[in-house]
Write an enzyme that holds these catalytic residues in place. Sequence first.
Site, PDB file in Angstrom:
ATOM      1  N   TYR A  84      21.792  15.881 -14.748  1.00 16.09           N
ATOM      2  CA  TYR A  84      21.373  16.373 -16.062  1.00 16.09           C
ATOM      3  C   TYR A  84      20.657  17.710 -15.950  1.00 16.09           C
ATOM      4  CZ  TYR A  84      16.470  15.171 -15.162  1.00 16.09           C
ATOM      5  OH  TYR A  84      15.204  15.137 -14.651  1.00 16.09           O
ATOM      6  N   ARG A 116      22.545  25.500 -11.755  1.00 16.40           N
ATOM      7  CA  ARG A 116      21.944  24.343 -11.075  1.00 16.40           C
ATOM      8  C   ARG A 116      22.732  23.069 -11.387  1.00 16.40           C
ATOM      9  NH1 ARG A 116      15.686  23.112 -11.960  1.00 16.40           N
ATOM     10  NH2 ARG A 116      16.455  22.514 -14.008  1.00 16.40           N
ATOM     11  N   ARG A 172      32.594  -1.810 -13.090  1.00 17.31           N
ATOM     12  CA  ARG A 172      31.472  -1.563 -12.188  1.00 17.31           C
ATOM     13  C   ARG A 172      31.807  -1.873 -10.735  1.00 17.31           C
ATOM     14  NH1 ARG A 172      27.567  -3.764  -9.554  1.00 17.31           N
ATOM     15  NH2 ARG A 172      25.527  -2.782  -9.413  1.00 17.31           N
ATOM     16  N   LYS A 191      19.546  17.202  -9.423  1.00 14.32           N
ATOM     17  CA  LYS A 191      18.900  16.767 -10.670  1.00 14.32           C
ATOM     18  C   LYS A 191      19.626  15.526 -11.193  1.00 14.32           C
ATOM     19  CE  LYS A 191      16.533  18.875 -14.645  1.00 14.32           C
ATOM     20  NZ  LYS A 191      15.172  18.428 -14.378  1.00 14.32           N
ATOM     21  N   GLU A 198       6.072  17.338  -5.093  1.00 13.11           N
ATOM     22  CA  GLU A 198       5.996  17.865  -6.463  1.00 13.11           C
ATOM     23  C   GLU A 198       5.331  16.845  -7.367  1.00 13.11           C
ATOM     24  OE1 GLU A 198      10.027  18.508  -8.011  1.00 13.11           O
ATOM     25  OE2 GLU A 198      10.763  16.849  -6.814  1.00 13.11           O
TER      26      GLU A 198
END
Length: 282
Positions: free
Chosen positions: A33, A52, A100, A147, A180
């Site tokens: 995302y 990114r 799945r 991300k 972070e």
Amino acid sequence: VSGIAYVNGLFLPIEEARVSVEDRGFQFADGVYEVLRTYNGKIFAMEEHLQRLARSLDAVEIKNAPSSLMLADIIRDGLHRSQCKEAVIYLQITRGVAPRKRDFPKHVEPTVVMTVRELEPLPDEIRERGLRTITMPDNRWGRCDIKSTALLANVLAYNKARAAGVDDAIFVGADGFVSEATAGNVFVFDGTRLNTPPSGPRILSGITREKMLKLAPELRIPAREAEISVETLKKAHEIFVTSTTIECVSVVQVDDAVIGTGKPGALAMRLREEFLKRVCET
Ligand SMILES: Cc1ncc(COP(=O)(O)O)c(C=O)c1O
């Protein structure tokens, strides 16, 4: 109310937007995302965010996602339709819908979801008092540079911090070095220069972090990427956290240690001021 959602080519009200229960984003957090924002209605650093995103997609081997050019059009279209004054844009791409199983499904189109809604800025009271934080073991996976939507560790750490009566957690690796915050990069002023943990698999290299690393030297503030130990963190003259939605906000407490004077520091204030000035000029 303003705000709009986008799901695979269709715009619709956020409350009506749906994805399948078999979406791999839902089943496995098999998706990546981006979060973008506007200033004065203009999308900030779109190219960097899309670059990114392309890197994240590549890293998790999600193929045939819309190109950056197509995504830019979707974002602009969504922003226009949302009628938001100042928007936060959430864009997620998952591997798609399939039964799945761990295998990458064949012949599956990625799911593209976006929401555009009114930006809720960090309240001034919090910015002016600064963030109180606690340190927490960084128990996330080894690819924090991607991300990924798999943010459970971040969510748990953030809520542990909130339950402890503070604003956020700062992750510290097993080696004692800071990585972070739960949704932002960390900068530490040690009295001589600004330090921020090096880009690499242990952090998400923030767009805001990159901008601050460039901006600081322009203001004659030496800045570098360097490992930061917990001890250095707690002795810092100044600490701040950066992200797209908060720009940079001071940290005034880490565990029991009061940082600087216990009030937001001058550097963070100066950097934010200059950052906003440059944003408005572009
Ligand atoms: C874990 C993490 N690190 C860093 C950032 C900052 O990235 P950016 O400045 O690109 O918003 C974010 C953004 O939310 C984040 O979730």
